[in-house]
Design an enzyme around this catalytic site. Structure first.
Site, PDB file in Angstrom:
ATOM      1  N   GLU A 148       6.157  -7.553  -0.132  1.00 34.18           N
ATOM      2  CA  GLU A 148       6.174  -6.124  -0.446  1.00 34.18           C
ATOM      3  C   GLU A 148       5.516  -5.367   0.709  1.00 34.18           C
ATOM      4  O   GLU A 148       4.362  -5.615   1.044  1.00 34.18           O
ATOM      5  CB  GLU A 148       5.389  -5.863  -1.736  1.00 34.18           C
ATOM      6  CG  GLU A 148       5.427  -4.411  -2.166  1.00 34.18           C
ATOM      7  CD  GLU A 148       4.568  -4.134  -3.392  1.00 34.18           C
ATOM      8  OE1 GLU A 148       3.445  -4.655  -3.471  1.00 34.18           O
ATOM      9  OE2 GLU A 148       5.037  -3.383  -4.270  1.00 34.18           O
ATOM     10  N   SER A 176      -1.726  -4.491  -7.144  1.00 34.88           N
ATOM     11  CA  SER A 176      -1.112  -5.563  -6.365  1.00 34.88           C
ATOM     12  C   SER A 176      -1.162  -6.901  -7.124  1.00 34.88           C
ATOM     13  O   SER A 176      -2.018  -7.105  -7.999  1.00 34.88           O
ATOM     14  CB  SER A 176      -1.844  -5.704  -5.035  1.00 34.88           C
ATOM     15  OG  SER A 176      -3.197  -6.011  -5.284  1.00 34.88           O
ATOM     16  N   GLU A 205       0.916  -4.837 -14.412  1.00 35.83           N
ATOM     17  CA  GLU A 205       2.098  -4.254 -13.765  1.00 35.83           C
ATOM     18  C   GLU A 205       1.864  -4.368 -12.268  1.00 35.83           C
ATOM     19  O   GLU A 205       0.969  -3.710 -11.729  1.00 35.83           O
ATOM     20  CB  GLU A 205       2.265  -2.785 -14.176  1.00 35.83           C
ATOM     21  CG  GLU A 205       2.358  -2.546 -15.675  1.00 35.83           C
ATOM     22  CD  GLU A 205       3.560  -3.197 -16.331  1.00 35.83           C
ATOM     23  OE1 GLU A 205       4.430  -3.725 -15.617  1.00 35.83           O
ATOM     24  OE2 GLU A 205       3.631  -3.192 -17.566  1.00 35.83           O
ATOM     25  N   VAL A 234      -4.604  -9.008  -6.892  1.00 37.10           N
ATOM     26  CA  VAL A 234      -5.672  -8.475  -7.751  1.00 37.10           C
ATOM     27  C   VAL A 234      -5.311  -8.712  -9.227  1.00 37.10           C
ATOM     28  O   VAL A 234      -6.170  -9.088 -10.034  1.00 37.10           O
ATOM     29  CB  VAL A 234      -5.936  -6.969  -7.467  1.00 37.10           C
ATOM     30  CG1 VAL A 234      -6.933  -6.401  -8.461  1.00 37.10           C
ATOM     31  CG2 VAL A 234      -6.457  -6.782  -6.045  1.00 37.10           C
ATOM     32  N   GLY A 235      -4.049  -8.563  -9.566  1.00 38.36           N
ATOM     33  CA  GLY A 235      -3.609  -8.829 -10.941  1.00 38.36           C
ATOM     34  C   GLY A 235      -3.932 -10.251 -11.366  1.00 38.36           C
ATOM     35  O   GLY A 235      -4.412 -10.501 -12.479  1.00 38.36           O
ATOM     36  N   GLN A 256      -3.210   1.825   5.014  1.00 39.55           N
ATOM     37  CA  GLN A 256      -1.818   1.692   4.582  1.00 39.55           C
ATOM     38  C   GLN A 256      -0.885   1.808   5.805  1.00 39.55           C
ATOM     39  O   GLN A 256       0.053   1.020   5.964  1.00 39.55           O
ATOM     40  CB  GLN A 256      -1.560   2.794   3.540  1.00 39.55           C
ATOM     41  CG  GLN A 256      -0.233   2.784   2.872  1.00 39.55           C
ATOM     42  CD  GLN A 256       0.028   1.540   2.043  1.00 39.55           C
ATOM     43  OE1 GLN A 256      -0.802   0.672   1.882  1.00 39.55           O
ATOM     44  NE2 GLN A 256       1.258   1.439   1.560  1.00 39.55           N
ATOM     45  N   CYS A 262       6.265   1.130  -6.765  1.00 41.08           N
ATOM     46  CA  CYS A 262       6.428  -0.308  -7.019  1.00 41.08           C
ATOM     47  C   CYS A 262       7.911  -0.621  -7.192  1.00 41.08           C
ATOM     48  O   CYS A 262       8.352  -1.736  -6.938  1.00 41.08           O
ATOM     49  CB  CYS A 262       5.641  -0.721  -8.250  1.00 41.08           C
ATOM     50  SG  CYS A 262       6.030   0.299  -9.669  1.00 41.08           S
ATOM     51  N   LYS A 305     -10.791   3.192 -14.589  1.00 48.54           N
ATOM     52  CA  LYS A 305     -11.269   3.032 -13.213  1.00 48.54           C
ATOM     53  C   LYS A 305     -10.112   3.405 -12.291  1.00 48.54           C
ATOM     54  O   LYS A 305      -9.169   2.639 -12.098  1.00 48.54           O
ATOM     55  CB  LYS A 305     -11.741   1.588 -12.968  1.00 48.54           C
ATOM     56  CG  LYS A 305     -12.436   1.418 -11.619  1.00 48.54           C
ATOM     57  CD  LYS A 305     -11.481   0.695 -10.731  1.00 48.54           C
ATOM     58  CE  LYS A 305     -11.648   0.494  -9.323  1.00 48.54           C
ATOM     59  NZ  LYS A 305     -11.352   1.575  -8.426  1.00 48.54           N
TER      60      LYS A 305
HETATM   61  P1  NAP Z   1      -4.686  -2.759  -5.686  1.00 47.35           P
HETATM   62  O1  NAP Z   1      -5.350  -2.867  -4.379  1.00 47.35           O
HETATM   63  O2  NAP Z   1      -4.380  -3.993  -6.421  1.00 47.35           O
HETATM   64  O3  NAP Z   1      -5.629  -1.803  -6.558  1.00 47.35           O
HETATM   65  C1  NAP Z   1      -5.273  -1.375  -7.854  1.00 47.35           C
HETATM   66  C2  NAP Z   1      -6.537  -1.026  -8.619  1.00 47.35           C
HETATM   67  O4  NAP Z   1      -7.308  -2.220  -8.792  1.00 47.35           O
HETATM   68  C3  NAP Z   1      -7.458  -0.045  -7.883  1.00 47.35           C
HETATM   69  O5  NAP Z   1      -8.097   0.774  -8.814  1.00 47.35           O
HETATM   70  C4  NAP Z   1      -8.441  -0.979  -7.203  1.00 47.35           C
HETATM   71  O6  NAP Z   1      -9.667  -0.373  -6.882  1.00 47.35           O
HETATM   72  C5  NAP Z   1      -8.620  -2.017  -8.289  1.00 47.35           C
HETATM   73  N1  NAP Z   1      -9.132  -3.297  -7.821  1.00 47.35           N
HETATM   74  C6  NAP Z   1      -9.102  -3.796  -6.564  1.00 47.35           C
HETATM   75  N2  NAP Z   1      -9.673  -5.025  -6.544  1.00 47.35           N
HETATM   76  C7  NAP Z   1     -10.079  -5.293  -7.813  1.00 47.35           C
HETATM   77  C8  NAP Z   1     -10.730  -6.400  -8.439  1.00 47.35           C
HETATM   78  N3  NAP Z   1     -11.056  -7.485  -7.754  1.00 47.35           N
HETATM   79  N4  NAP Z   1     -10.968  -6.343  -9.770  1.00 47.35           N
HETATM   80  C9  NAP Z   1     -10.604  -5.269 -10.488  1.00 47.35           C
HETATM   81  N5  NAP Z   1     -10.003  -4.178  -9.942  1.00 47.35           N
HETATM   82  C10 NAP Z   1      -9.736  -4.194  -8.631  1.00 47.35           C
HETATM   83  O7  NAP Z   1      -3.326  -1.958  -5.600  1.00 47.35           O
HETATM   84  P2  NAP Z   1      -3.062  -0.562  -4.885  1.00 47.35           P
HETATM   85  O8  NAP Z   1      -3.052  -0.811  -3.426  1.00 47.35           O
HETATM   86  O9  NAP Z   1      -3.954   0.489  -5.430  1.00 47.35           O
HETATM   87  O10 NAP Z   1      -1.604  -0.215  -5.414  1.00 47.35           O
HETATM   88  C11 NAP Z   1      -0.456  -0.684  -4.798  1.00 47.35           C
HETATM   89  C12 NAP Z   1       0.117  -1.851  -5.554  1.00 47.35           C
HETATM   90  O11 NAP Z   1       0.339  -1.465  -6.898  1.00 47.35           O
HETATM   91  C13 NAP Z   1       1.465  -2.282  -5.020  1.00 47.35           C
HETATM   92  O12 NAP Z   1       1.532  -3.682  -4.999  1.00 47.35           O
HETATM   93  C14 NAP Z   1       2.427  -1.722  -6.061  1.00 47.35           C
HETATM   94  O13 NAP Z   1       3.659  -2.399  -6.120  1.00 47.35           O
HETATM   95  C15 NAP Z   1       1.641  -1.870  -7.295  1.00 47.35           C
HETATM   96  N6  NAP Z   1       2.141  -0.982  -8.357  1.00 47.35           N
HETATM   97  C16 NAP Z   1       2.809  -1.541  -9.416  1.00 47.35           C
HETATM   98  C17 NAP Z   1       3.326  -0.725 -10.408  1.00 47.35           C
HETATM   99  C18 NAP Z   1       4.059  -1.333 -11.580  1.00 47.35           C
HETATM  100  O14 NAP Z   1       4.168  -0.667 -12.598  1.00 47.35           O
HETATM  101  N7  NAP Z   1       4.562  -2.549 -11.495  1.00 47.35           N
HETATM  102  C19 NAP Z   1       3.181   0.660 -10.337  1.00 47.35           C
HETATM  103  C20 NAP Z   1       2.495   1.192  -9.263  1.00 47.35           C
HETATM  104  C21 NAP Z   1       1.969   0.352  -8.264  1.00 47.35           C
HETATM  105  P3  NAP Z   1      -9.896   0.249  -5.401  1.00 47.35           P
HETATM  106  O15 NAP Z   1      -8.902   1.319  -5.237  1.00 47.35           O
HETATM  107  O16 NAP Z   1     -11.289   0.741  -5.495  1.00 47.35           O
HETATM  108  O17 NAP Z   1      -9.712  -0.875  -4.440  1.00 47.35           O
END
Ligand code: NAP
Length: 485
Positions: A386, A230, A251, A233-234, A332, A285, A176
């Site tokens: 963050e 994020s 992650e 969500v994690g 963003q 990240c 996804k």
């Molecule tokens: P996000 O909003 O948490 O979304 C990540 C993924 O989860 C997207 O595919 C999103 O779908 C999906 N999602 C959202 N809500 C969900 C739910 N309730 N249940 C299941 N899946 C759901 O994060 P983002 O804004 O895309 O990415 C930025 C974040 O990722 C930052 O916090 C960054 O630090 C982190 N990140 C961490 C790493 C690492 O390796 N530690 C690497 C890269 C990024 P939609 O797009 O459709 O909302």
């Protein structure tokens, strides 16, 4: 390109969402430019994708890893051949500079190459046991259909980093991708499918996190979830997974510090911090977001960081001389500017940037100026949360001990750096840093595929990705006792 516009990939076929609904995405450099319309999927599409992955699992698991390798090798060769085309798709969807997008594809190529090799060494152990005439050994077994939920900041590399060990381990996959970058996720899926993978081994469903993501991670047929995104969500995924005892690899976010000690090579520190803070518009990240500097060096370091930030050429990522592209989407941009406003309101001093860029080249896109604050204290919002944008905060401390405490004094624990030539302090920091990745005289974002990648505290949970733990997460150990005498 666009053969997969409006479609999911399920059971070896490109097909629209059951509801027929679509959603639109736009280029963050030119918001009037639509990059495509994508399947706005729902629970029925997730159900079909998981059913396809479930049906394909026995056949895929039964193949020797050496046979599985042949498929992924073909995808790897296609990625190498189509590297520039993939990079152009990333830039158009995510906004990052083409140079950075090419770097993302190059890193995906290295990660896939490494994980294919790891996957053919699916080694167990043979250990002597007490019971006479008994052979005891362990094997590494596939888990089943697995879910990969991925973010928009590395829309190609993260799916690749997760899918390669998942598939090499004998699992089938439902991906996804993030809704801001669905085309890149579909393109990766197409590259896998074109290798001739049996139907159902790779599936991709686009649509919202709250619908597609929730349905996918709550499905009891899914045996492991690898999520990058994020922290909130994690955590919600961890809770949903607990209901079915599904394994999770999370992650999450970061608030990564760079400590600069008085003996540091300042040319090196400035270059690495600026790269770590502003590459991909600060949307890694592992981006460096906090500089922690001792009083005696603060003035000179601050001056040089501000000058370097001002020198960054912000423009459409597709232009070859782009230093920093737009941030990924209108929301963003608003979120980042809200943090800037909080920083000012809470008493930090804005030294450069701090706003959206205006003018002909910028008015149609999501451009935020490289921003530096100083006089930042640990309790301020911009020092704790963050921001995920091109915003660097500088905090001044009196001693090395205080620097370490400030570095560790946040909820996150992903990555960090220290700049010094003092071996004792460098290694003391390596010992005390509460992070998954720690660097000396290197930017916080440096990583290589041979080693695990993941965070601690609110930055991650479960086995890290990459290195040997990539494949470890996607397999379980089966222990066999065979009495032959
Ligand atoms: P996000 O909003 O948490 O979304 C990540 C993924 O989860 C997207 O595919 C999103 O779908 C999906 N999602 C959202 N809500 C969900 C739910 N309730 N249940 C299941 N899946 C759901 O994060 P983002 O804004 O895309 O990415 C930025 C974040 O990722 C930052 O916090 C960054 O630090 C982190 N990140 C961490 C790493 C690492 O390796 N530690 C690497 C890269 C990024 P939609 O797009 O459709 O909302």
């Amino acid at each position: 390109m666009g053969g997969f516009d409006g479609k999911n990939f399920i059971g070896g076929e490109w097909r629209p969402a059951a509801s027929g609904r679509r959603f639109e995405q736009r280029n963050p450099a030119f918001l009037h430019e639509v990059t495509g319309t994508f399947a706005d999927s729902g629970a029925a599409d997730v159900d079909a994708a998981v059913a396809a992955a479930h049906a394909a699992f026995p056949g895929w698991r039964a193949l020797s890893p050496l046979k599985r390798k042949a498929y992924l090798d073909r995808t790897l060769q296609a990625m190498i051949a189509r590297r520039d085309e993939i990079a152009a798709v990333i830039t158009r969807e995510n906004g990052k500079a083409l140079r950075e997008a090419r770097g993302e594809v190059d890193s995906a190529i290295k990660e896939m190459d490494y994980q294919i090799a790891e996957g053919v060494r699916l080694c167990g152990q043979t250990v002597p046991v007490e019971v006479e005439g008994t052979l005891a050994y362990s094997t590494r077994e596939a888990l089943g259909p697995v879910a990969l939920v991925t973010p928009w900041n590395f829309p190609f590399n993260v799916p690749c980093r997760k899918a390669t060990p998942a598939l090499m381990g004998g699992n089938t996959v439902v991906l996804k991708p993030a809704s801001l970058t669905p085309r890149t996720g579909l393109l990766f899926t197409e590259l896998l499918a074109a290798s001739g993978l049996p139907p159902g081994v790779i599936n991709c469903v686009t649509g919202g996190g709250g619908t597609v993501g929730t349905a996918l991670v709550g499905d009891a047929r899914i045996k492991a979830i690898s999520f990058t995104g994020s922290t909130p969500v994690g955590k919600s995924i961890q809770l949903a997974a607990a209901r079915n005892l599904t394994a999770t690899q999370l992650e999450l976010g970061g608030k990564n510090p760079a400590i600069v000690l008085p003996d540091a090579d300042l040319d090196l520190a400035v270059a690495e911090i600026v790269k770590g803070a502003f590459a991909c518009s600060g949307q890694w990240c592992t981006s460096t977001s906090r500089v922690i500097v001792l009083e005696e060096t603060a003035g000179e370091l601050t001056e040089r960081l501000v000058a370097a930030a001002r020198a960054i050429a912000v423009r459409d990522g597709a232009t070859e001389d782009c230093g920093m592209g737009p941030v990924c989407g209108a929301k963003q941009k608003v979120d980042i500017l809200d943090y800037v406003a909080k920083g000012r309101a809470e008493g930090a001093r804005l030294l450069t940037g701090g706003g959206a860029l205006a003018g002909e080249d910028y008015d149609h896109g999501c451009f935020v100026a490289p921003t530096v604050f100083d006089r930042v204290t640990p309790e301020m919002t911009i020092a704790r949360e963050e921001i995920f944008g091109p915003v660097l905060v500088i905090m001044t401390v009196r001693t090395f001990e205080e620097a370490v405490d400030v570095a560790n004094g946040v909820a996150y624990g992903l990555s960090s750096s220290i700049f010094t030539n003092d071996l004792k302090r460098a290694l003391t920091y390596m010992e005390r840093a509460e992070v998954g990745l720690a660097h000396v005289n290197l930017m916080s974002a440096l990583k290589e595929p041979q080693l695990p990648f993941g965070g601690v505290k609110e930055s991650g949970a479960g086995l890290p990705e990459a290195g040997s733990s990539g494949i470890e997460f996607f397999t379980h150990h089966k222990v066999c006792y065979v009495k032959y005498r």
